[in-house]
Design a protein around this motif. Structure first.
Motif, short mmCIF file in Angstrom:
data_model
loop_
_atom_site.label_atom_id
_atom_site.label_comp_id
_atom_site.label_asym_id
_atom_site.label_seq_id
_atom_site.Cartn_x
_atom_site.Cartn_y
_atom_site.Cartn_z
N PRO A 1 -38.39 -77.20 46.19
CA PRO A 1 -37.93 -77.58 44.85
C PRO A 1 -36.84 -76.63 44.36
O PRO A 1 -36.66 -75.54 44.91
CB PRO A 1 -39.20 -77.43 43.99
N ALA A 2 -36.12 -77.05 43.36
CA ALA A 2 -35.08 -76.20 42.77
C ALA A 2 -35.73 -75.00 42.10
O ALA A 2 -36.85 -75.07 41.59
CB ALA A 2 -34.27 -76.99 41.76
N SER A 3 -34.99 -73.91 42.10
CA SER A 3 -35.40 -72.72 41.35
C SER A 3 -34.23 -72.33 40.46
O SER A 3 -33.19 -73.00 40.46
CB SER A 3 -35.77 -71.58 42.30
N GLU A 4 -34.35 -71.24 39.75
CA GLU A 4 -33.26 -70.79 38.89
C GLU A 4 -32.02 -70.42 39.68
O GLU A 4 -30.90 -70.54 39.20
CB GLU A 4 -33.70 -69.61 38.04
N THR A 5 -32.21 -69.99 40.91
CA THR A 5 -31.08 -69.51 41.71
C THR A 5 -30.76 -70.35 42.94
O THR A 5 -29.72 -70.14 43.57
CB THR A 5 -31.33 -68.06 42.17
N MET A 6 -31.62 -71.28 43.28
CA MET A 6 -31.43 -72.07 44.49
C MET A 6 -31.58 -73.56 44.17
O MET A 6 -32.41 -73.94 43.35
CB MET A 6 -32.45 -71.68 45.56
N PRO A 7 -30.80 -74.40 44.85
CA PRO A 7 -30.89 -75.84 44.61
C PRO A 7 -32.12 -76.45 45.29
O PRO A 7 -32.68 -75.86 46.23
CB PRO A 7 -29.62 -76.37 45.26
N ALA A 8 -32.50 -77.61 44.83
CA ALA A 8 -33.56 -78.38 45.51
C ALA A 8 -33.02 -78.85 46.86
O ALA A 8 -31.80 -78.92 47.08
CB ALA A 8 -33.96 -79.57 44.66
N ALA A 9 -33.92 -79.22 47.73
CA ALA A 9 -33.53 -79.67 49.07
C ALA A 9 -32.56 -80.85 49.02
O ALA A 9 -31.59 -80.89 49.77
CB ALA A 9 -34.77 -80.02 49.89
N SER A 10 -32.81 -81.80 48.14
CA SER A 10 -31.91 -82.96 48.09
C SER A 10 -30.51 -82.57 47.62
O SER A 10 -29.53 -83.19 48.04
CB SER A 10 -32.48 -84.06 47.19
N ASP A 11 -30.41 -81.54 46.81
CA ASP A 11 -29.11 -81.06 46.37
C ASP A 11 -28.35 -80.35 47.49
O ASP A 11 -27.14 -80.17 47.41
CB ASP A 11 -29.24 -80.12 45.17
N ALA A 12 -29.08 -79.95 48.51
CA ALA A 12 -28.47 -79.31 49.68
C ALA A 12 -28.22 -80.33 50.80
O ALA A 12 -28.00 -79.95 51.94
CB ALA A 12 -29.35 -78.17 50.18
N ASP A 13 -28.29 -81.60 50.46
CA ASP A 13 -27.86 -82.65 51.39
C ASP A 13 -28.79 -82.82 52.59
O ASP A 13 -28.38 -83.30 53.63
CB ASP A 13 -26.44 -82.31 51.84
N VAL A 14 -30.09 -82.42 52.47
CA VAL A 14 -30.96 -82.42 53.64
C VAL A 14 -31.30 -83.81 54.18
O VAL A 14 -31.67 -83.92 55.34
CB VAL A 14 -32.28 -81.63 53.41
N SER A 15 -31.15 -84.84 53.37
CA SER A 15 -31.50 -86.17 53.87
C SER A 15 -30.28 -86.98 54.27
O SER A 15 -30.41 -88.12 54.70
CB SER A 15 -32.32 -86.93 52.82
#
Length: 110
Positions: free
Chosen positions: A35-49
C-alpha cells in the motif's frame, strides 16, 4: 520530484500475453501487498500490473502460468478475499504473486 507512473492503454498488446482482466485483478492484489505510505507509492502507482509486469515476466517467464492460475482460481473475488484464499489454499501461487508484485515494484526506475 513527484512519482509519476506510466500505464498502458487497455487495448495495447502486452508482450507477456497476460489479459487486461488479469492485470486489473493483479492491481488490486498488489495494493494490498504494497500500500501507499507517506514516502512511497502504492504498487499500482509503480506500474506493477502493466509495464513492470511485462519486465518481471520477461525475466521470469516461469511465473506467467502461476499468475494466470492464481487469477483464474480467484477471479471475481474481492482482492482481500482472493489474496487470503491464495495464501491459505495455494501457497506456491501466493508466493509467485508476491514475487511478481515485489519484483515489479522494486525494479521500477523511480
Amino acid at each position: 520530484m513527484p512519482f509519476i507512473a506510466t500505464s498502458h492503454p487497455s487495448t495495447e498488446s502486452h508482450d507477456s500475453g497476460v489479459t487486461d482482466e488479469c492485470r486489473h485483478w493483479l492491481s488490486g492484489i498488489a495494493n494490498l501487498l504494497i500500500p501507499a505510505s507517506e514516502t512511497m507509492p502504492a504498487a499500482s502507482d509503480a506500474d506493477v500490473s502493466t509495464g513492470q509486469l511485462d519486465v518481471v515476466l520477461k525475466a521470469r517467464p516461469d511465473l506467467i502460468d502461476e499468475l494466470r492460475l492464481a487469477w483464474s482460481a480467484t477471479r471475481g473475488l474481492p482482492p482481500a478475499v482472493a489474496l487470503d484464499r491464495l495464501r491459505t489454499t495455494d501457497p506456491v501461487r501466493y508466493q509467485a504473486v508476491c514475487l511478481i508484485v515485489a519484483g515489479g515494484y522494486y525494479t521500477h526506475r523511480d
